[in-house]
Design a protein around this motif. Structure first.
Motif, mmCIF file in Angstrom:
data_model
loop_
_atom_site.group_PDB
_atom_site.id
_atom_site.type_symbol
_atom_site.label_atom_id
_atom_site.label_comp_id
_atom_site.label_asym_id
_atom_site.label_seq_id
_atom_site.Cartn_x
_atom_site.Cartn_y
_atom_site.Cartn_z
ATOM 1 N N PRO A 37 0.823 -1.223 0.000
ATOM 2 C CA PRO A 37 0.000 0.000 0.000
ATOM 3 C C PRO A 37 0.850 1.262 0.000
ATOM 4 N N ASP A 38 0.235 2.384 -0.277
ATOM 5 C CA ASP A 38 0.891 3.691 -0.370
ATOM 6 C C ASP A 38 1.834 3.773 -1.564
ATOM 7 N N ARG A 39 1.594 2.911 -2.560
ATOM 8 C CA ARG A 39 2.365 2.963 -3.818
ATOM 9 C C ARG A 39 3.857 2.794 -3.588
ATOM 10 N N ARG A 40 4.196 1.948 -2.649
ATOM 11 C CA ARG A 40 5.608 1.657 -2.410
ATOM 12 C C ARG A 40 5.916 0.244 -2.861
ATOM 13 N N GLY A 46 17.288 -11.414 0.870
ATOM 14 C CA GLY A 46 17.342 -12.828 1.205
ATOM 15 C C GLY A 46 16.002 -13.477 0.954
ATOM 16 N N SER A 47 15.371 -13.988 2.013
ATOM 17 C CA SER A 47 14.046 -14.607 1.885
ATOM 18 C C SER A 47 12.948 -13.693 2.407
ATOM 19 N N LYS A 48 13.267 -12.396 2.657
ATOM 20 C CA LYS A 48 12.295 -11.455 3.189
ATOM 21 C C LYS A 48 12.184 -10.252 2.267
ATOM 22 N N TYR A 49 11.144 -9.450 2.487
ATOM 23 C CA TYR A 49 10.928 -8.216 1.751
ATOM 24 C C TYR A 49 10.815 -7.076 2.750
ATOM 25 N N THR A 50 11.325 -5.912 2.383
ATOM 26 C CA THR A 50 11.267 -4.760 3.267
ATOM 27 C C THR A 50 11.144 -3.483 2.439
ATOM 28 N N THR A 51 10.484 -2.502 3.034
ATOM 29 C CA THR A 51 10.370 -1.195 2.390
ATOM 30 C C THR A 51 11.431 -0.230 2.895
ATOM 31 N N VAL A 52 12.309 -0.673 3.779
ATOM 32 C CA VAL A 52 13.378 0.179 4.290
ATOM 33 C C VAL A 52 14.397 0.412 3.182
ATOM 34 N N ALA A 53 14.722 1.660 2.951
ATOM 35 C CA ALA A 53 15.699 1.990 1.901
ATOM 36 C C ALA A 53 17.077 1.479 2.300
ATOM 37 N N PRO A 54 17.868 0.999 1.349
ATOM 38 C CA PRO A 54 19.209 0.509 1.665
ATOM 39 C C PRO A 54 20.062 1.589 2.333
ATOM 40 N N GLY A 55 20.692 1.195 3.437
ATOM 41 C CA GLY A 55 21.562 2.107 4.164
ATOM 42 C C GLY A 55 20.840 3.107 5.035
ATOM 43 N N MET A 56 19.508 3.034 5.125
ATOM 44 C CA MET A 56 18.717 3.969 5.921
ATOM 45 C C MET A 56 18.069 3.239 7.098
ATOM 46 N N VAL A 63 7.497 -1.633 6.399
ATOM 47 C CA VAL A 63 7.006 -2.981 6.672
ATOM 48 C C VAL A 63 8.070 -3.993 6.290
ATOM 49 N N ARG A 64 7.953 -5.165 6.911
ATOM 50 C CA ARG A 64 8.814 -6.296 6.566
ATOM 51 C C ARG A 64 7.904 -7.501 6.346
ATOM 52 N N ILE A 65 8.058 -8.169 5.232
ATOM 53 C CA ILE A 65 7.152 -9.241 4.812
ATOM 54 C C ILE A 65 7.945 -10.526 4.657
#
Length: 280
Positions: A37-40, A46-56, A63-65
């Motif tokens: 959601p929120d167009r991100r 690895g085996s996970k997904y995250t909306t955290v920008a690299p190095g930030m 979120v982490r999925i």
């Protein structure tokens, strides 16, 4: 998954929730990114997904999925076959000829359903509900809560992620009920003990104001209060268990009542063995 097939049958949501043999998805099964959601976009790490920008550092709203699955394999279900799925076998159901049937005679009015199928539908729909009537308040509310806890999962509705015999499945269900029964008995005894101990410790607290020796008098009084609370709690616990078992297991109930009587008779007998002497 909302739909899980079990041969020619479909598992209910309650049975699906009993699955626990989860494994991670392979890299081939995972896409490179996910839309959230929120167009991100959530990038794969690895085996996970995250909306955290690299190095930030993580920000509010990130979120982490993680995706996991239960691989297809052997399984065993112990329940009532109902249409193309399964329903729990409750203690208030009547089994005749290997099938769940409606009660006969005066008991029929206890089930507000036209047929067995509707009865099983209602059981499955209410399986995960925990409704408690607290209109009475006070003691009635506590009794209602205890009653719901006792009746919780009092049914045959099991799933094993392996090939098991019917005897092994019933044994597992029995062990679960035994653990719940033991835990409730321990909680009941502790409630007796804590209640009596809180009452009896009021008297030793009165002597605490005495200089120098007041605290020692209180410690000794607290010890006596602990012993008396333990004896009375054990007596009441035995009587309660005996009353509960009186109809189903009279011999076991008689043993508990005998032990409870000994808890009172033995101290009284010992005190009678050493009468007090009064000198004029």
């Amino acid at each position: 998954a909302d739909v899980v097939s079990f041969g020619a049958f479909t598992l209910s949501k309650s049975l699906i929730f009993k699955m626990s043999n989860f494994t991670s998805l392979s890299q081939k099964e995972l896409p490179d990114q996910l839309d959230v959601p929120d167009r991100r976009s959530a990038m794969k790490e690895g085996s996970k997904y995250t909306t955290v920008a690299p190095g930030m550092p993580p920000q509010i709203g990130d979120v982490r999925i993680t995706f996991r699955k239960v691989p297809c394999g052997d399984a065993t279900v112990l329940a009532v076959q109902h249409n193309s799925s399964f329903a729990p076998l409750r203690g208030d159901m009547t089994v005749k000829g290997g099938k769940v049937v409606r009660p006969q005679g005066g008991d029929e009015r206890l089930l507000d359903h036209n047929n067995t199928s509707e009865m099983l539908d209602q059981v499955e729909a209410q399986h995960d509900k925990f409704d408690i009537d607290l209109d009475g308040g006070g003691c009635c509310a506590c009794c209602a809560l205890v009653g719901k806890v006792v009746e919780l999962n009092e049914e045959v509705y099991e799933l094993a992620e392996s090939k098991e015999s019917a005897g092994a499945m019933f044994k597992t269900a029995q062990n679960q009920q035994d653990c719940l029964h033991t835990a409730l008995q321990i909680v009941g005894f502790l409630m007796f003990f804590i209640g009596w101990n809180c009452i009896f410790q009021l008297l030793p607290a009165v002597f605490r104001f005495i200089p120098f020796v007041g605290i020692y008098i209180q410690y000794f009084g607290n010890f006596l209060a602990w012993v008396l609370s333990f004896v009375l709690s054990l007596f009441l616990w035995c009587v309660t268990v005996a009353v509960a078992w009186l109809a189903a297991r009279p011999l076991k109930a008689a043993a508990f009542l005998l032990f409870a009587a000994l808890l009172i008779a033995v101290p009284w007998y010992l005190s009678a063995m050493h009468p007090q002497h009064h000198y004029g």
